[in-house]
Design an enzyme around this catalytic site. Sequence first.
Site, PDB file in Angstrom:
ATOM      1  N   MET A 123      20.549 -14.449   9.119  1.00 13.42           N
ATOM      2  CA  MET A 123      20.249 -12.668   9.128  1.00 13.42           C
ATOM      3  C   MET A 123      21.503 -11.784   8.180  1.00 13.42           C
ATOM      4  SD  MET A 123      20.836 -10.414  12.460  1.00 13.42           S
ATOM      5  CE  MET A 123      19.535 -11.049  13.263  1.00 13.42           C
ATOM      6  N   TYR A 182      20.267 -23.200   8.717  1.00 11.62           N
ATOM      7  CA  TYR A 182      19.850 -23.233  10.040  1.00 11.62           C
ATOM      8  C   TYR A 182      18.014 -23.842   9.735  1.00 11.62           C
ATOM      9  CZ  TYR A 182      21.842 -19.203  12.410  1.00 11.62           C
ATOM     10  OH  TYR A 182      22.364 -18.179  12.681  1.00 11.62           O
ATOM     11  N   LYS A 234      10.220   8.467  -3.674  1.00  9.33           N
ATOM     12  CA  LYS A 234      10.371   8.146  -1.902  1.00  9.33           C
ATOM     13  C   LYS A 234      10.802   7.177  -2.441  1.00  9.33           C
ATOM     14  CE  LYS A 234       6.230   5.386  -4.012  1.00  9.33           C
ATOM     15  NZ  LYS A 234       5.091   5.379  -3.634  1.00  9.33           N
TER      16      LYS A 234
HETATM   17  C1  LIG Z   1       5.082   5.034  -5.448  1.00  5.64           C
HETATM   18  C2  LIG Z   1       4.029   6.584  -6.519  1.00  5.64           C
HETATM   19  C3  LIG Z   1       4.159   6.393  -7.134  1.00  5.64           C
HETATM   20  C4  LIG Z   1       4.856   5.427  -8.663  1.00  5.64           C
HETATM   21  O1  LIG Z   1       4.624   4.516  -8.839  1.00  5.64           O
HETATM   22  P1  LIG Z   1       5.664   2.887 -10.131  1.00  5.64           P
HETATM   23  O2  LIG Z   1       4.175   1.920  -9.581  1.00  5.64           O
HETATM   24  O3  LIG Z   1       6.857   2.619  -9.315  1.00  5.64           O
HETATM   25  O4  LIG Z   1       5.491   4.127 -10.824  1.00  5.64           O
HETATM   26  C5  LIG Z   1       2.966   7.054  -7.642  1.00  5.64           C
HETATM   27  N1  LIG Z   1       2.396   7.764  -7.453  1.00  5.64           N
HETATM   28  C6  LIG Z   1       2.072   7.601  -6.362  1.00  5.64           C
HETATM   29  C7  LIG Z   1       0.602   8.037  -5.797  1.00  5.64           C
HETATM   30  C8  LIG Z   1       3.029   6.714  -6.084  1.00  5.64           C
HETATM   31  O5  LIG Z   1       2.599   6.480  -4.340  1.00  5.64           O
END
Ligand SMILES: *Cc1c(COP(=O)(O)O)cnc(C)c1O
Length: 373
Positions: free
Chosen positions: A311, A263, A35
């Site tokens: 930035m 800054y 993801k």
């Molecule tokens: C992001 C996620 C994972 C992966 O988790 P990690 O700690 O990065 O291994 C697994 N299951 C679900 C439902 C997630 O949202």
Amino acid sequence: MTGFREAVIDLAAIRSNMAYLRQLVGTPHAMAVVKADAYGHGAVPVARAALAGGADWLGVADIDEALALRDAGIDAPILAWLHDPDADFSAAIGDDVTLGLSSLRQVQQVADAATELGRAASVHLKLETGLSRNGVHENDWAAVFALAAALERVGLLRVEGVMSHLANASAFDDQQALECFERGVEAARAAGLTPTLVHVASSAAALRLPAARFSMVRFGITLYGLSPFADATSADLGLVPAMTLRGRVAHVRRVSAGAGVSYDYLWRAPHDSTLVLVPLGYADGIPRQASGTALVHIHGANYPVVGRVAMDQFVVNLGADNPGVAVGDEVVVFGDPVTGAPSATDWADAAGTINYEIVTRIGHRVTRKHLNG
Ligand SMILES: *Cc1c(COP(=O)(O)O)cnc(C)c1O
């Protein structure tokens, strides 16, 4: 040659991390979680490398992320578990995306889409076991399982899996969640469902809570070679960090004692100093909170970020003498600490966050360069 701003992703590390993790846990199935553009590493090349390393499932949050993998020609099983209230479930079913479902409403929506398409949807029912996010609450299990079983009987749904997610809050809390999950799996079976993919563990539980492994585990952060634990490094866990964030020195400047830097003049040179300008800023995911605290790696040594991260750029202090750094030389912001460079976890510590956020927030302006594909 090093690019102006680039994240170099070693796909050999992704493959070897996956192969190592899979044999370590010994589960019949292992999911690579890709993801959020594979935590900033590039979803398509990482998905391919993870599959080559032995993953047999891919996991994403959104259906759109799953469809993008399909568009790239990836035909491995993909699970998507977080849905727009008006999600296009037809597109998901049509592209063989397995759906993690968290409510009676979603089960009904998916059944409607399956009816229209005239084909069964593959789903995993997600159970709420203590995280208080999505997932079907225990009070609603009976109704959801009964509906799902009825839809299975008429060929609209196939409940292939039951899943949940842990809070990693404490051993006691995880134990409570696991007991709840086991009651849920039992209740699903009692309702006539026959899930074969039973999964609850992400990286942390997969490694340290064998009772949470069931038939599949979901690897995210460890796939990328980073540790989910405060008390263990990547090397301690036998993992290789896949991402190196680097750029080129954009300017070298000699300043006199008292010169203000960036800054707000958060930092002034205590004595005559050589400064280098690094062309990465918070637009590129460099945390502004790390102003004045993080280190970068140049010519084999680590030097401090001084003054505010801006930035597009930040400033590094080489100290009183320039060890020979010139415009165009490579600056490694973070990478595998066995090379001597700071780790993503070092940057997380400097910014008061976690390594997950450091790699995932790398911006679009940073070129991804994939090696060893
Ligand atoms: C992001 C996620 C994972 C992966 O988790 P990690 O700690 O990065 O291994 C697994 N299951 C679900 C439902 C997630 O949202």
